[in-house]
Design a protein around this motif. Structure first.
Motif, PDB file in Angstrom:
ATOM      1  N   PHE A  98      56.712  43.662  67.147  1.00 17.38           N
ATOM      2  CA  PHE A  98      56.441  43.203  68.503  1.00 17.38           C
ATOM      3  C   PHE A  98      54.979  42.809  68.644  1.00 17.38           C
ATOM      4  N   LEU A  99      54.085  43.568  68.033  1.00 14.24           N
ATOM      5  CA  LEU A  99      52.660  43.249  68.090  1.00 14.24           C
ATOM      6  C   LEU A  99      52.413  41.839  67.548  1.00 14.24           C
ATOM      7  N   ARG A 100      52.990  41.565  66.397  1.00 12.73           N
ATOM      8  CA  ARG A 100      52.793  40.257  65.761  1.00 12.73           C
ATOM      9  C   ARG A 100      53.371  39.134  66.616  1.00 12.73           C
ATOM     10  N   VAL A 101      54.559  39.345  67.173  1.00 10.44           N
ATOM     11  CA  VAL A 101      55.194  38.309  67.988  1.00 10.44           C
ATOM     12  C   VAL A 101      54.412  38.052  69.271  1.00 10.44           C
ATOM     13  N   VAL A 102      53.915  39.111  69.918  1.00 11.17           N
ATOM     14  CA  VAL A 102      53.157  38.954  71.158  1.00 11.17           C
ATOM     15  C   VAL A 102      51.909  38.115  70.928  1.00 11.17           C
ATOM     16  N   ARG A 103      51.250  38.311  69.803  1.00 11.64           N
ATOM     17  CA  ARG A 103      50.043  37.529  69.539  1.00 11.64           C
ATOM     18  C   ARG A 103      50.359  36.038  69.462  1.00 11.64           C
ATOM     19  N   GLN A 104      51.566  35.704  69.030  1.00 12.65           N
ATOM     20  CA  GLN A 104      51.945  34.288  68.939  1.00 12.65           C
ATOM     21  C   GLN A 104      52.508  33.768  70.264  1.00 12.65           C
ATOM     22  N   ALA A 105      53.329  34.586  70.920  1.00  9.89           N
ATOM     23  CA  ALA A 105      54.009  34.129  72.127  1.00  9.89           C
ATOM     24  C   ALA A 105      53.128  34.178  73.369  1.00  9.89           C
ATOM     25  N   ALA A 106      52.166  35.097  73.403  1.00 10.21           N
ATOM     26  CA  ALA A 106      51.279  35.239  74.562  1.00 10.21           C
ATOM     27  C   ALA A 106      49.836  35.331  74.074  1.00 10.21           C
ATOM     28  N   PRO A 107      49.295  34.233  73.569  1.00 14.52           N
ATOM     29  CA  PRO A 107      47.954  34.278  72.963  1.00 14.52           C
ATOM     30  C   PRO A 107      46.833  34.573  73.942  1.00 14.52           C
ATOM     31  N   GLY A 108      47.104  34.451  75.246  1.00 17.27           N
ATOM     32  CA  GLY A 108      46.036  34.660  76.219  1.00 17.27           C
ATOM     33  C   GLY A 108      45.780  36.105  76.573  1.00 17.27           C
ATOM     34  N   ILE A 109      46.640  37.020  76.142  1.00 21.19           N
ATOM     35  CA  ILE A 109      46.485  38.420  76.529  1.00 21.19           C
ATOM     36  C   ILE A 109      46.091  39.252  75.309  1.00 21.19           C
ATOM     37  N   ALA A 110      45.174  40.185  75.518  1.00 20.87           N
ATOM     38  CA  ALA A 110      44.749  41.065  74.419  1.00 20.87           C
ATOM     39  C   ALA A 110      45.867  42.059  74.112  1.00 20.87           C
ATOM     40  N   VAL A 111      45.929  42.493  72.866  1.00 22.72           N
ATOM     41  CA  VAL A 111      46.936  43.466  72.444  1.00 22.72           C
ATOM     42  C   VAL A 111      46.229  44.701  71.898  1.00 22.72           C
ATOM     43  N   HIS A 112      46.586  45.858  72.439  1.00 25.79           N
ATOM     44  CA  HIS A 112      46.032  47.131  71.989  1.00 25.79           C
ATOM     45  C   HIS A 112      47.114  47.921  71.258  1.00 25.79           C
ATOM     46  N   ALA A 113      46.752  48.525  70.151  1.00 25.58           N
ATOM     47  CA  ALA A 113      47.699  49.339  69.384  1.00 25.58           C
ATOM     48  C   ALA A 113      47.758  50.737  69.979  1.00 25.58           C
ATOM     49  N   GLY A 124      44.197  52.208  58.608  1.00 23.72           N
ATOM     50  CA  GLY A 124      45.202  51.960  59.630  1.00 23.72           C
ATOM     51  C   GLY A 124      44.675  51.060  60.727  1.00 23.72           C
ATOM     52  N   VAL A 125      43.426  51.274  61.137  1.00 25.36           N
ATOM     53  CA  VAL A 125      42.799  50.408  62.140  1.00 25.36           C
ATOM     54  C   VAL A 125      42.690  48.987  61.595  1.00 25.36           C
ATOM     55  N   GLU A 126      42.286  48.861  60.353  1.00 27.09           N
ATOM     56  CA  GLU A 126      42.152  47.534  59.734  1.00 27.09           C
ATOM     57  C   GLU A 126      43.496  46.820  59.669  1.00 27.09           C
ATOM     58  N   ALA A 127      44.549  47.566  59.359  1.00 30.17           N
ATOM     59  CA  ALA A 127      45.885  46.965  59.287  1.00 30.17           C
ATOM     60  C   ALA A 127      46.344  46.496  60.659  1.00 30.17           C
ATOM     61  N   ALA A 128      46.101  47.317  61.690  1.00 33.96           N
ATOM     62  CA  ALA A 128      46.474  46.924  63.051  1.00 33.96           C
ATOM     63  C   ALA A 128      45.683  45.693  63.491  1.00 33.96           C
ATOM     64  N   GLU A 130      44.614  43.317  61.539  1.00 34.75           N
ATOM     65  CA  GLU A 130      45.195  42.165  60.842  1.00 34.75           C
ATOM     66  C   GLU A 130      46.454  41.676  61.539  1.00 34.75           C
ATOM     67  N   LEU A 131      47.174  42.591  62.174  1.00 33.77           N
ATOM     68  CA  LEU A 131      48.368  42.196  62.926  1.00 33.77           C
ATOM     69  C   LEU A 131      48.016  41.536  64.254  1.00 33.77           C
ATOM     70  N   GLY A 132      46.772  41.703  64.705  1.00 32.58           N
ATOM     71  CA  GLY A 132      46.339  41.055  65.935  1.00 32.58           C
ATOM     72  C   GLY A 132      45.845  41.974  67.022  1.00 32.58           C
ATOM     73  N   ALA A 133      45.741  43.273  66.759  1.00 26.95           N
ATOM     74  CA  ALA A 133      45.249  44.209  67.769  1.00 26.95           C
ATOM     75  C   ALA A 133      43.742  44.066  67.933  1.00 26.95           C
ATOM     76  N   SER A 134      43.279  44.062  69.182  1.00 26.13           N
ATOM     77  CA  SER A 134      41.838  44.007  69.440  1.00 26.13           C
ATOM     78  C   SER A 134      41.275  45.384  69.779  1.00 26.13           C
ATOM     79  N   ARG A 135      42.169  46.356  69.944  1.00 22.85           N
ATOM     80  CA  ARG A 135      41.764  47.743  70.171  1.00 22.85           C
ATOM     81  C   ARG A 135      42.849  48.649  69.594  1.00 22.85           C
ATOM     82  N   VAL A 136      42.435  49.785  69.066  1.00 28.09           N
ATOM     83  CA  VAL A 136      43.375  50.759  68.506  1.00 28.09           C
ATOM     84  C   VAL A 136      43.112  52.112  69.148  1.00 28.09           C
ATOM     85  N   ILE A 137      44.157  52.716  69.715  1.00 28.63           N
ATOM     86  CA  ILE A 137      44.051  54.072  70.237  1.00 28.63           C
ATOM     87  C   ILE A 137      44.398  55.020  69.087  1.00 28.63           C
ATOM     88  N   LEU A 138      43.426  55.826  68.677  1.00 30.53           N
ATOM     89  CA  LEU A 138      43.585  56.682  67.504  1.00 30.53           C
ATOM     90  C   LEU A 138      44.500  57.865  67.777  1.00 30.53           C
TER      91      LEU A 138
END
Length: 696
Positions: A98-113, A124-128, A130-138
């Motif tokens: 879903f993270l990957r799809v959201v980055r393509q379908a809704a490019p205007g909104i930030a995605v947080h993991a 794990g942060v680096e992997a998230a 790469e999928l398109g997350a701009s913030r990761v909640i640890l």
């Protein structure tokens, strides 16, 4: 300054959070979130909340943080696109597909993991990212040193939970609610079985899984210094009064450096649960002191709620700075302009000023009138005047113009930003051709299960814990002689300071000839890949839809394991862009925890053997040790699908896995014999898991 992010499970809670000092709120609309039992917001309430927050300069994040099935995907993506169109600032997700799809379908909104992705190390942060997350909640289980190491090296922002409930299990890895009650925590319907009574003997007379509540208010300075960008308060299912109280205390501590006094902590404790607070994870002191039983509701709580409600109802404590510009010239209409710090501007023309007989308008007079912004979401930060001498303007006129400009500014601020439009929704993943026949996979947990008798059933693949391979690889010889491919099973949890030990094991077994590893967390991909291993995906990755399977296909995984929370017909419907296996036998893992409840109960560590947790119904759940002296709680019954093997194979699967945990060597062989069709053996206390009943 770090952002304070508060929960809002209702429209009133939005107001409570904003008026109590939140920099951002997270909320949900619709059903695709990890708190489906919360009131959540209707679409109309959601739009209203966005307008309310925009006026007051507060960000809004939308939680879509549960596992999403294929049939739900389009609707969930539409929800995010709608939130983007309405001007939400970010979406919080936990499903990698879903993270990957959201980055393509809704490019205007930030995605947080979400923390539900159980990201507990830098990789794990680096992997998230790469999928398109701009913030990761640890993950909540990290201590200050581990958080600092991640935050200061991370390619994106990191956030941490600073207050709220603590789960006994790592977030996103708990299946106890689903396997014991068909209400999945991964699908937003956790029934909190960890809060119930259990016993380490035959009597369920204790609360060994019930943790006190997380409170890190005294650790904010060191967390901010460590580089944490966001402090998150948990509690979307709580009352608005709790949201207000927790937000106010943390806002004061963060922004005004005010240490909460004992009365404030007492009120917070009563408003939340009354069982007391712990900071054990952040300090690294994960002792029995972190556990506590939830008491009966305090009778004084209604009085406390009433006091708190007055502090956020019908008030405007959250105020945005604005600046007035006034021009009063002879022969020209009086002009008044209002600007905010976000680039918004409104202006208004008034009457022609008269010549003053006495008391002409002055800059001081104008300032005294324009600074009167009380009761509005604004405060005046300055007034600039250009006034000809000797002119008169009536105060009521200026007051009305001030009020009108403030109203006009609110109308402008409530508008969503310019919508950048939707992106292309990626095509539904397509399947790949299967090699026949379906592979049989044996997974062992202990050395004594590696017997020649079990090897006689010639599995195609043998999954063995990495530490056993590193110490006693020769015990796999009967299996490799029978043609089995040996795969090293990596622990589900590997903290940053533990990665060097795992790296040494990986190097050692690579030299022994092991070429593949099985991993259950995105934070472990890098270590395996750098050591030259091909990778297979375990159940910990929570593959619940075809899009997530595709993510790991793109990452060049050899195979993935379908979530055992999926119904069998849903597994059949997965597109399978990558070889997919399912677990068809074994005690399924319910929880993995940083805590050793065996040591907490007995006073000493005795987790090399099998201990048992007993619930109030007399069901016994084995407790076994995992890497790092973590506890894994296994299901009381054994999943058994031998007599359903044909149905499983018809689901288009690459492999069927027998997962041996507490079985004796003889029982392992009997189970394997049954799946080979050579006996009618059935274990006591068998279950079909969720493959037929499923979860909501």
């Amino acid at each position: 300054m770090s952002e304070l992010l508060s929960p809002a499970g209702s429209q009133e809670a939005v107001i409570a959070a904003v008026q109590s000092g939140a920099d951002a709120v997270y909320l949900s609309t619709g059903r695709f979130n990890a708190r489906r039992s919360a009131k959540n917001l209707t679409n109309e309430e959601f739009e209203s909340a966005l307008r309310y927050c925009r006026i007051r300069g507060c960000k809004v994040y939308v939680a879509v943080n549960m596992l999403i099935s294929d049939k739900e995907f389009d609707q969930a993506v539409k929800l995010v696109c709608h939130a983007d169109e309405l001007g939400a600032d970010a979406v919080i997700v936990r499903d990698p597909g879903f993270l990957r799809v959201v980055r393509q379908a809704a490019p205007g909104i930030a995605v947080h993991a979400s923390s539900m992705m159980d990201i507990h190390n830098l990789a794990g942060v680096e992997a998230a990212a790469e999928l398109g997350a701009s913030r990761v909640i640890l993950a909540r289980e990290l201590n200050i040193g581990q958080i600092k190491n991640i935050a200061q090296k991370a390619p994106v922002e990191v956030g941490v939970f600073v207050h709220g409930e603590l789960c006994f299990c790592h977030s996103g890895q708990c299946c106890m609610s689903s396997l014991t009650g068909r209400s999945s925590a991964n699908r937003g319907l956790c029934e909190q079985p960890c809060r119930l009574q259990y016993g380490m003997g035959r009597r369920a007379d204790d609360y060994p899984l019930s943790l006190k509540d997380n409170c890190r208010v005294n650790h904010l300075p060191e967390l901010e210094e460590a580089g944490v960008a966001c402090f998150m308060i948990e509690g979307r299912m709580r009352r608005p009064e709790y949201t207000a109280l927790a937000t106010k205390i943390y806002s004061d501590a963060l922004k005004d450096k005010k240490i909460p006094n004992p009365r404030e902590i007492e009120r917070l404790e009563k408003a939340f649960s009354g069982q007391g607070f712990t900071d054990g994870f952040i300090t690294g002191e994960t002792s029995a002191e972190m556990f506590g039983r939830r008491p009966e509701a305090d009778r004084e709580i209604s009085k406390i709620y009433a006091e708190i409600r007055k502090e956020y109802t019908d008030v405007e404590t959250r105020r945005v700075p604005v600046r007035f510009y006034a021009v009063a010239k002879n022969g020209r209409r009086f002009a008044l302009k209002l600007d905010d710090n976000d680039g918004n501007s409104v202006a208004l023309y008034g009457p022609l000023p008269d010549v003053a007989d006495d008391r002409p308008i002055t800059a001081d007079t104008l300032e005294s009138l324009l600074y009167k912004t009380g009761g509005t979401p604004y405060y005046c930060s300055g007034v600039a005047c250009d006034i000809d001498p000797g002119l008169r303007l009536d105060a009521p006129v200026i007051n009305e113009m001030r009020k009108k400009l403030l109203t006009d500014l609110s109308e402008k601020r409530k508008l969503p930003p310019v919508y950048r439009g939707r992106g292309a929704m990626p095509a539904h993943p397509s399947g790949k051709a299967l090699a026949e026949p379906t592979q049989m996979i044996f997974q062992v947990r202990s050395l004594d299960q590696l017997t020649p008798e079990l090897a006689e059933f010639a599995p195609g693949h043998l999954y063995v814990p990495i530490d056993i391979l590193a110490e006693r690889y020769e015990r796999t010889a009967p299996f490799t002689d029978a043609g089995a491919n040996v795969v090293a099973v990596m622990p589900r949890v590997i903290l940053g300071n533990e990665m060097s030990e795992i790296a040494q094991m990986l190097s050692h077994i690579r030299n022994l000839g092991v070429a593949e590893v099985l991993i259950g967390n995105i934070g472990h991909i890098k270590a395996a890949a750098l050591s030259g291993f091909a990778i297979r995906g375990d159940f910990g990755l929570n593959i619940f839809n075809s899009y997530s399977a595709e993510v790991f296909s793109i990452a060049n995984f050899l195979s993935v394991t379908a979530s055992f929370e999926l119904k069998l017909n849903r597994i059949r419907e997965l597109a399978k862009p990558i070889n997919t296996e399912m677990i068809v036998y074994g005690r399924l893992p319910l929880m993995v925890s940083e805590h050793c409840i065996i040591k907490n109960s007995a006073g000493s560590c005795a987790c090399d053997g099998t201990n048992r947790l007993t619930d109030r119904m007399g069901n016994e759940f084995p407790i076994v040790r995992e890497f790092g002296c973590r506890n894994v709680i296994l299901n009381s019954n054994k999943l058994f699908m031998s007599d359903k093997k044909d149905e499983c194979e018809a689901a288009g699967l690459w492999g069927l896995r027998l997962m041996f945990t507490t079985e004796s060597p003889r029982e392992c062989a009997e189970v394997a014999k049954s799946f080979a069709g050579a006996s009618d053996y059935r274990p006591n206390g068998l279950t079909r898991g969720l493959y037929y009943g499923g979860v909501e």
